[in-house]
Design an enzyme around this catalytic site. Structure first.
Site, mmCIF file in Angstrom:
data_model
loop_
_atom_site.group_PDB
_atom_site.id
_atom_site.type_symbol
_atom_site.label_atom_id
_atom_site.label_comp_id
_atom_site.label_asym_id
_atom_site.label_seq_id
_atom_site.Cartn_x
_atom_site.Cartn_y
_atom_site.Cartn_z
ATOM 1 N N ARG A 118 -8.896 37.890 54.805
ATOM 2 C CA ARG A 118 -8.014 36.933 55.499
ATOM 3 C C ARG A 118 -8.872 35.734 55.848
ATOM 4 O O ARG A 118 -9.877 35.844 56.563
ATOM 5 C CB ARG A 118 -7.411 37.559 56.763
ATOM 6 N N HIS A 145 0.701 34.160 51.520
ATOM 7 C CA HIS A 145 0.658 35.441 52.242
ATOM 8 C C HIS A 145 1.446 36.482 51.441
ATOM 9 O O HIS A 145 2.493 36.965 51.877
ATOM 10 C CB HIS A 145 1.271 35.244 53.630
ATOM 11 N N GLN A 148 2.635 39.926 52.995
ATOM 12 C CA GLN A 148 3.785 39.818 53.892
ATOM 13 C C GLN A 148 5.092 39.804 53.098
ATOM 14 O O GLN A 148 6.068 40.464 53.455
ATOM 15 C CB GLN A 148 3.675 38.534 54.733
ATOM 16 N N ASP A 236 9.284 31.291 60.702
ATOM 17 C CA ASP A 236 7.913 31.682 61.051
ATOM 18 C C ASP A 236 7.482 30.792 62.206
ATOM 19 O O ASP A 236 8.105 29.753 62.460
ATOM 20 C CB ASP A 236 7.004 31.476 59.824
ATOM 21 N N CYS A 275 7.978 37.168 60.086
ATOM 22 C CA CYS A 275 6.791 37.993 59.784
ATOM 23 C C CYS A 275 6.028 38.386 61.042
ATOM 24 O O CYS A 275 5.214 39.304 61.004
ATOM 25 C CB CYS A 275 5.880 37.277 58.805
ATOM 26 N N ARG A 303 5.064 46.490 56.074
ATOM 27 C CA ARG A 303 3.729 46.035 55.669
ATOM 28 C C ARG A 303 2.906 47.245 55.196
ATOM 29 O O ARG A 303 2.194 47.179 54.206
ATOM 30 C CB ARG A 303 2.999 45.348 56.838
HETATM 31 N N1 CP Z 1 2.438 38.836 59.857
HETATM 32 C C1 CP Z 1 1.101 38.996 59.929
HETATM 33 O O1 CP Z 1 0.358 38.723 58.976
HETATM 34 O O2 CP Z 1 0.676 39.527 61.118
HETATM 35 P P1 CP Z 1 -0.834 39.565 61.628
HETATM 36 O O3 CP Z 1 -1.280 38.115 61.769
HETATM 37 O O4 CP Z 1 -0.763 40.258 62.959
HETATM 38 O O5 CP Z 1 -1.674 40.294 60.632
#
Ligand code: CP
Length: 318
Positions: A118, A145, A148, A236, A275, A303
């Site tokens: 990430r 992403h 997601q 979002d 998300c 997820r």
């Molecule tokens: N939606 C998502 O990626 O959540 P986090 O940032 O908590 O991993």
């Protein structure tokens, strides 16, 4: 992708974006995710799936940004598949303190079977994949992403029976999550109407790539126009931590808030997705996110199930 190390003689299944898997790969992953979820329903969450297909496998996870869902769901996914994880925060690594992405990729590839990252720098993910000799997975970058959206697709598949032919509406700025939705729409055959204010459009290259694949995506400045007749309404968070233009952006985004009046313009059985984490009262009202059309808890749970399928696909187990 293929690592550029001349000794590499096998094609590596990286998951840097949804297009890496293609339409057939995505369909196979969604089917596997659904089947595995159903097969282990009611089992304690820490127990392995009966076949434990990743016994002996290890996933390294690099986090340069905060996470709740991605971190815990990947960790539990590996446990349920019989494998293990190593979690590294950027501050505790040599990466960024003089050690290059290429060297990090080469070294980690000697220890683990797959790497998830990430990062706010999509190019770093690509460089990692270029030099790794094991699969690299996108756990969110500034550009996309995909994990997601695998969960979102699974959620819609469960609740509506298909994703093909549906009308999705996005309310918000043109961010990484939207980019992956647009990519998914072009690969799996659903339309995307993007409602966003001027100056907050998605990356034109993402829109062009989707259209080149035959995708049906349009941008509108009118939230009601975007939502009209939609089967799926998605939004979002608008303001990221540390963002400096917060007040200005909030003012521009408020006409695109998902409230009950906007949901009423969508199909009567429209699903609401987010998300998470959410800023209630900004991009969505309490009445919608806690309302009967909201699927956010299934979406969050998925997820876990979707990423199990991503891991199996990357590691050649699908
Ligand atoms: N939606 C998502 O990626 O959540 P986090 O940032 O908590 O991993």
């Amino acid at each position: 992708g293929r690592a550029d190390d001349w000794r590499c003689i096998v094609t590596i299944r990286h998951f840097t974006d949804l297009a890496d898997a293609g339409t057939d790969g995505l369909k196979a992953m969604l089917a596997a995710a659904k089947a595995r979820k159903e097969a282990r329903a009611g089992s304690p969450k820490g127990t392995a799936d009966k076949d434990a297909p990743l016994a002996g496998f290890t996933l390294a996870m690099i986090f340069e940004k905060n996470s709740t869902r991605t971190r815990v769901s990947f960790d539990m996914a590996m446990r349920q598949l019989g494998g293990t994880t190593i979690v590294m925060d950027a501050g505790s690594m040599q990466l960024g303190r003089g050690e290059t992405v290429a060297d990090t990729a080469r070294v980690l590839s000697r220890y683990v079977d797959a790497i998830m990252i990430r990062t706010d720098d999509h190019q770093k993910l690509i460089d990692l994949a270029k030099h790794a000799t094991v699969p690299v997975i996108n756990g969110l970058t500034d550009a996309s992403h995909p994990c997601q959206i695998m969960a979102d697709l699974l959620t819609i598949l469960e609740h509506k029976g298909t994703v093909e032919g549906l009308r999705w509406a996005w309310l918000g700025d043109g961010n990484n999550v939207l980019h992956s939705i647009v990519e998914a729409g072009s690969l799996l055959g659903f339309t995307v109407a993007v409602g966003c204010p001027e100056g907050y459009d998605p990356d034109p290259a993402v829109i062009d790539a989707a259209k080149a694949r035959g995708g049906d995506v349009r941008i509108t400045r009118d939230a009601g126009d975007a939502a009209a007749g939609a089967d799926v309404i998605v939004t979002d968070t608008w303001i990221s931590m540390g963002q400096t233009d917060g007040a200005e952006k909030l003012a521009a985004m408020m006409p695109f808030q998902v409230d009950e009046a906007l949901m009423a313009k969508a199909a009567s059985d429209a699903a609401f997705l987010h998300c998470l984490p959410a800023h209630r009262g900004e991009e969505v009202t309490d009445a919608v996110i806690d309302g009967p059309q909201s699927l956010i808890w299934d979406e969050a749970e998925n997820r876990l199930h979707a990423q199990k399928a991503v891991l199996l696909w990357c590691l050649g187990k699908l």
